[in-house]
Design a protein around this motif. Structure first.
Motif, PDB file in Angstrom:
ATOM      1  N   MET B   1       1.003  -1.022  -0.248  1.00 31.79           N
ATOM      2  CA  MET B   1       0.237  -0.201   0.069  1.00 31.79           C
ATOM      3  C   MET B   1       0.647   1.720  -0.109  1.00 31.79           C
ATOM      4  O   MET B   1       0.467   2.421  -0.715  1.00 31.79           O
ATOM      5  N   GLN B   3       4.505   2.740  -1.394  1.00 38.10           N
ATOM      6  CA  GLN B   3       5.973   2.523  -1.890  1.00 38.10           C
ATOM      7  C   GLN B   3       6.633   3.437  -2.162  1.00 38.10           C
ATOM      8  O   GLN B   3       6.548   4.147  -2.228  1.00 38.10           O
ATOM      9  N   ARG B  23       8.501  -1.066   0.519  1.00 44.18           N
ATOM     10  CA  ARG B  23       7.327  -0.724   0.389  1.00 44.18           C
ATOM     11  C   ARG B  23       6.251  -1.557   1.626  1.00 44.18           C
ATOM     12  O   ARG B  23       7.070  -2.722   2.268  1.00 44.18           O
ATOM     13  N   GLU B  25       2.402  -3.812   3.225  1.00 45.30           N
ATOM     14  CA  GLU B  25       1.166  -4.088   2.553  1.00 45.30           C
ATOM     15  C   GLU B  25       0.018  -3.683   3.021  1.00 45.30           C
ATOM     16  O   GLU B  25       1.346  -3.670   4.386  1.00 45.30           O
ATOM     17  N   GLU B  26      -0.743  -4.168   3.313  1.00 47.03           N
ATOM     18  CA  GLU B  26      -1.589  -4.478   4.133  1.00 47.03           C
ATOM     19  C   GLU B  26      -1.527  -5.274   5.440  1.00 47.03           C
ATOM     20  O   GLU B  26      -1.350  -6.198   5.036  1.00 47.03           O
ATOM     21  N   GLU B  28       0.648  -5.684   7.420  1.00 49.37           N
ATOM     22  CA  GLU B  28       2.167  -6.242   8.073  1.00 49.37           C
ATOM     23  C   GLU B  28       2.855  -5.661   9.261  1.00 49.37           C
ATOM     24  O   GLU B  28       2.151  -4.821   9.205  1.00 49.37           O
ATOM     25  N   TYR B  60       1.266   6.480  -2.476  1.00 52.71           N
ATOM     26  CA  TYR B  60       0.614   5.674  -1.144  1.00 52.71           C
ATOM     27  C   TYR B  60      -0.896   5.016  -2.148  1.00 52.71           C
ATOM     28  O   TYR B  60      -1.693   5.821  -2.039  1.00 52.71           O
ATOM     29  N   GLN B  61      -1.074   3.990  -2.038  1.00 56.50           N
ATOM     30  CA  GLN B  61      -2.267   3.895  -2.541  1.00 56.50           C
ATOM     31  C   GLN B  61      -2.913   4.202  -3.512  1.00 56.50           C
ATOM     32  O   GLN B  61      -3.963   4.462  -4.203  1.00 56.50           O
ATOM     33  N   SER B 188      -1.278  -1.370   9.679  1.00 56.49           N
ATOM     34  CA  SER B 188      -0.111  -1.886   9.264  1.00 56.49           C
ATOM     35  C   SER B 188       1.041  -0.920   9.788  1.00 56.49           C
ATOM     36  O   SER B 188       1.082   0.056  10.479  1.00 56.49           O
TER      37      SER B 188
END
Ligand SMILES: Nc1ncnc2c1ncn2[C@@H]1O[C@H](COP(=O)(O)OP(=O)(O)O)[C@@H](O)[C@H]1O
Ligand SMILES: [Mg+2]
Lengths: 306, 236
Positions: B1, B3, B23, B25-26, B28, B60-61, B188
């Motif tokens: 989500m 990067q 990066r 992710e959701e 994590e 972001y997103q 996250s």
């Protein structure tokens, strides 16, 4: 004798509040962007000119409407100065911002003569006359200054302690990066600060107009002494600024009786230098020192074990 | 989500990040370990727009946030709990929490609900809610900084050395809450740590930073048994 004393105390407190408001007005800006507004004397002067020269004389408005319009106009001017001077220059070398605000003061000073002429202006029927009580005659303007200052300080206190933008501004003064990380827009906070600060300058120009008349140098002394008040109270703290102003106003007026009159103005500066030498943190420093002494005494008695 | 692509960040003429990619992710927990001065905090500050990368991109997103001002990045749902906590020392504990929610327009009722949630998670803050934050102990200040970060209901929260200077028992408590935040609240978590063992056991994936570069990355469970990591960071 009693009457004279009362008179001196009232005028001392009134001038104390004037110094306190000056100290508050520049401390706000110092806290918000770490810069001193060296043009503040001329902003106060601008308040006086806009009030008497423009609103009352040129536009023929009533005293109260003139005061309101002056304060609003000064607020707008504050927002403008925030955008063109304080926001762009806050991260530059300090000297650049110092020069910019000094120049702003000079421009306003010269512009005042061009726009309003070289003759001092006096508001008519504004806070004039005297109150007599207990054998004392006290100029009404002093009493009004005290009332207005107390209202402004109470409103500021409410704003900073109870409202979200006010609390945000307090945090900006403590730590700008941490505030930004809370989602506070530091630039908006600087704009609000400048608006508040310039509005207070406007009020100062209005309420001191009957005492000093409206002229280029009307605020020179109070701007300097307001600076002393901030140093005496403890730089960067609003309550300290107010305390410093009141102490200065009262000490100065009493000194005016005890010492020859010519020394009166010197008292403020002497007091400031004394504080700088012996308690650079001002009254705040004195208070902390007393607290430490008390703590030490308690510890010696074994009441507190830390 | 979130990067980070090849960012380069300078302080004046000194280069602190030489092309860093990262990066998360959701859901994590990603940790970043590395010695003092490796550039971990600089990476966090670059993400938050506190310092500006000279090149590279932060997305972001799917949205490029590289040049957004800090307060807007916070508004998007990324929160950074800085190294050294940075609580507002002369402001009360509860007002510190309120400031954490600055970017959100919560009603008083919603705010009160959030305070209660935080006080349930960190009971010691409740007893001290009227105290000035500067009077709290180091561990309590860390709890406050964490709670303050959660007040805006972020989607990503990044902790910078949350165990720094804390007693081991408090460190366990802090890590326990960080896991709770990830597992129960579904947020996250980026965890920057010098305490490599704690970071590796708490996280799903890990990045190793040295001198402004990422030198290793992978699953934390793999890295914890990696010989070079063992030697350099775990003292084994
Ligand atoms: N504000 C700053 N000004 C100049 N150099 C800095 C600043 N902050 C960090 N640095 C330098 O950048 C490098 C990385 O620092 P930092 O990101 O704080 O490392 P870490 O968080 O991994 O300990 C270090 O060499 C440090 O000296
Ligand atoms: Mg760091």
């Amino acid at each position: 004798m009693q009457g004279i004393l009362l008179q001196l105390i009232v005028s001392g407190i009134a001038m104390g509040f004037v110094y306190a408001l000056v100290a508050v007005e520049y401390t706000l800006i110092w806290n918000a962007c770490g810069l001193l507004n060296f043009s503040h004397e001329k902003i106060i002067m601008l308040g006086g000119y806009v009030f008497v020269g423009t609103c009352i004389t040129a536009l023929g408005m009533s005293n109260i409407m003139s005061a309101i319009l002056t304060i609003i106009l000064l607020g707008i001017f504050g927002a403008l100065i925030a955008v063109i001077i304080f926001i762009p220059l806050r991260n530059q070398t300090r000297l650049i911002a110092v020069v910019a605000t000094v120049m702003l003061g000079q421009i306003l000073n010269e512009a005042a003569v061009l726009v309003w002429g070289p003759v001092a202006l006096m508001p008519k029927n504004f806070l004039s006359g005297v109150f007599t009580f207990m054998g004392a005659t006290v100029a009404k303007s002093y009493v009004y200054i005290i009332i207005v200052a107390v209202i402004i300080i109470a409103l500021l206190e409410l704003f900073f302690k109870k409202t979200k933008p006010g609390k945000g501004m307090t945090c900006v003064s403590i730590n700008k990066t941490a505030s930004a990380l809370m989602g506070i827009n530091v630039k908006v906070s600087i704009v609000i600060t400048l608006i508040l600060s310039f509005m207070i300058c406007g009020v100062l120009g209005i309420i001191t107009a009957p005492i000093f008349t409206v002229k280029q140098q009307m605020a020179t002394m109070i701007a300097l002494k307001g600076f002393c008040a901030g140093v005496i109270g403890g730089f960067g703290s609003l309550p300290a600024a107010i305390a410093g102003g009141l102490v200065l106003g009262i000490v100065e007026n009493i000194a005016g009786v005890v010492l020859p009159a010519v020394f009166k103005d010197a008292v403020a500066f002497a007091l400031m230098i004394l504080f700088m030498l012996f308690s650079p943190k001002g009254l705040v420093g004195v208070r902390d020192h007393v607290r430490n002494l008390q703590e030490n005494r308690k510890q010696k008695k074994g009441k507190v074990n830390i | 989500m979130l990067q980070v692509d090849n960012i380069v960040t300078y302080y004046g003429n000194a280069c602190a990040l030489h092309g860093v990619s990262f990066r998360i992710e959701e859901n994590e927990i990603v940790s970043i370990i590395g010695a003092n001065g490796a550039g971990k905090s600089t990476l966090m500050k670059s993400i938050m727009g506190v310092v500006r990368p000279r090149s590279g991109a932060i997305t972001y997103q799917g949205e490029n946030i590289t040049n957004l001002p800090t307060h807007k990045i916070v508004g998007k749902g990324i929160v950074y709990v800085p190294e050294g906590r940075d609580v507002f020392a002369t402001v009360s504990v509860q007002d510190n929490l309120e400031m954490g929610a600055y970017s959100r327009k919560f009603s008083q009722k919603e705010l009160n609900g959030l305070y209660e949630e935080m006080y349930t998670m960190f009971p010691r803050l409740k007893e001290r809610r009227k105290q000035m934050a500067g009077t709290l102990s180091g561990g309590e200040q860390q709890m406050l900084a964490i709670a303050r970060g959660l007040m805006s209901k972020p989607e990503i929260i990044m902790f910078d050395e949350p165990s720094l200077g804390l007693a081991p028992i408090i460190v366990d408590e802090v890590f326990d809450r960080i896991k709770y935040i990830n597992q129960e609240l579904g947020i996250s978590v980026v965890l920057v740590e010098q305490n490599a063992y704690m970071a590796l056991t708490a996280s799903n994936r890990c990045y190793v930073m040295e001198n402004g570069k990422i030198t290793k990355e992978g699953k934390s469970s793999d890295l914890i048994s990696d010989d070079s990591i063992k030697e350099a960071y775990l003292g084994m």
